[in-house]
Design an enzyme around this catalytic site. Structure first.
Site, short mmCIF file in Angstrom:
data_model
loop_
_atom_site.label_atom_id
_atom_site.label_comp_id
_atom_site.label_asym_id
_atom_site.label_seq_id
_atom_site.Cartn_x
_atom_site.Cartn_y
_atom_site.Cartn_z
CG HIS A 89 -55.33 128.96 62.92
ND1 HIS A 89 -56.58 128.37 62.88
CD2 HIS A 89 -54.92 128.02 63.87
CE1 HIS A 89 -56.75 127.28 63.62
NE2 HIS A 89 -55.53 126.97 64.15
CG PHE A 114 -59.32 115.71 51.60
CD1 PHE A 114 -58.32 115.76 52.44
CD2 PHE A 114 -59.76 116.95 51.18
CE1 PHE A 114 -57.94 116.82 53.01
CE2 PHE A 114 -59.25 117.90 51.73
CZ PHE A 114 -58.25 118.06 52.62
#
Length: 161
Positions: A89, A114
């Site tokens: 994940h 970011f």
């Protein structure tokens, strides 16, 4: 932790930029620190009335960043945190967020900050979140980078070939 080698840039006047933050909701303590860092950067760069939008998690950052870019924001700061677990994940979410935010920046020619922390454990995230005792302030850094990039994009777009 990198920390060293970061550029030193003084805050510049960005009062005329339209700026938005899209922030994930997972890991409340870390996210609160990242958002507080973004708010400090806004004050230092004289940004007036930034918009803050919350999304469920880091995976959802790119689609909302794209919607904000469509609305004409000069910069969008994406804040999130993904902490490695025992499944793939982590890799899927990190790759999707990174690739998606890069695509938003390129497709919309908008500055994207970011501020997505990709950490092995919660302590690494806390160390980067700009909290009291943290070693780094990635919310501030991502916001400052987005603002400086937005100003650079304005200059580049004004030039004629």
């Amino acid at each position: 932790m990198a920390g060293h080698g970061a550029p030193t840039a003084q805050p510049i006047d960005c009062h005329d930029l339209r700026v938005a933050v899209v922030a994930a909701s997972w890991h409340t303590e870390v996210m609160d620190g990242l958002i507080a860092g973004a708010e400090r950067a806004f004050r230092d760069h004289q940004v007036e009335a930034p918009v803050v939008v919350r999304v469920p998690g880091t995976f959802e950052l790119p689609v909302v960043a794209a919607a904000l870019a469509d609305q004409g924001y000069d910069a969008v700061v994406a804040l999130g945190v993904v902490i490695r677990g025992g499944t793939p994940h982590f890799d899927y979410v990190c790759n999707a967020a990174t690739d998606g935010l890069t695509r938003v920046a390129l497709d919309h020619q908008v500055a994207i900050g970011f501020g997505v922390l990709t950490c092995d454990d919660e302590q690494q995230a806390i160390d980067r979140a700009g909290l009291e005792g943290s070693k780094e302030d990635k919310g501030y850094e991502a916001t400052s980078a987005a603002l400086l990039t937005a100003q650079t994009l304005r200059k580049v777009k004004r030039r004629t070939p």
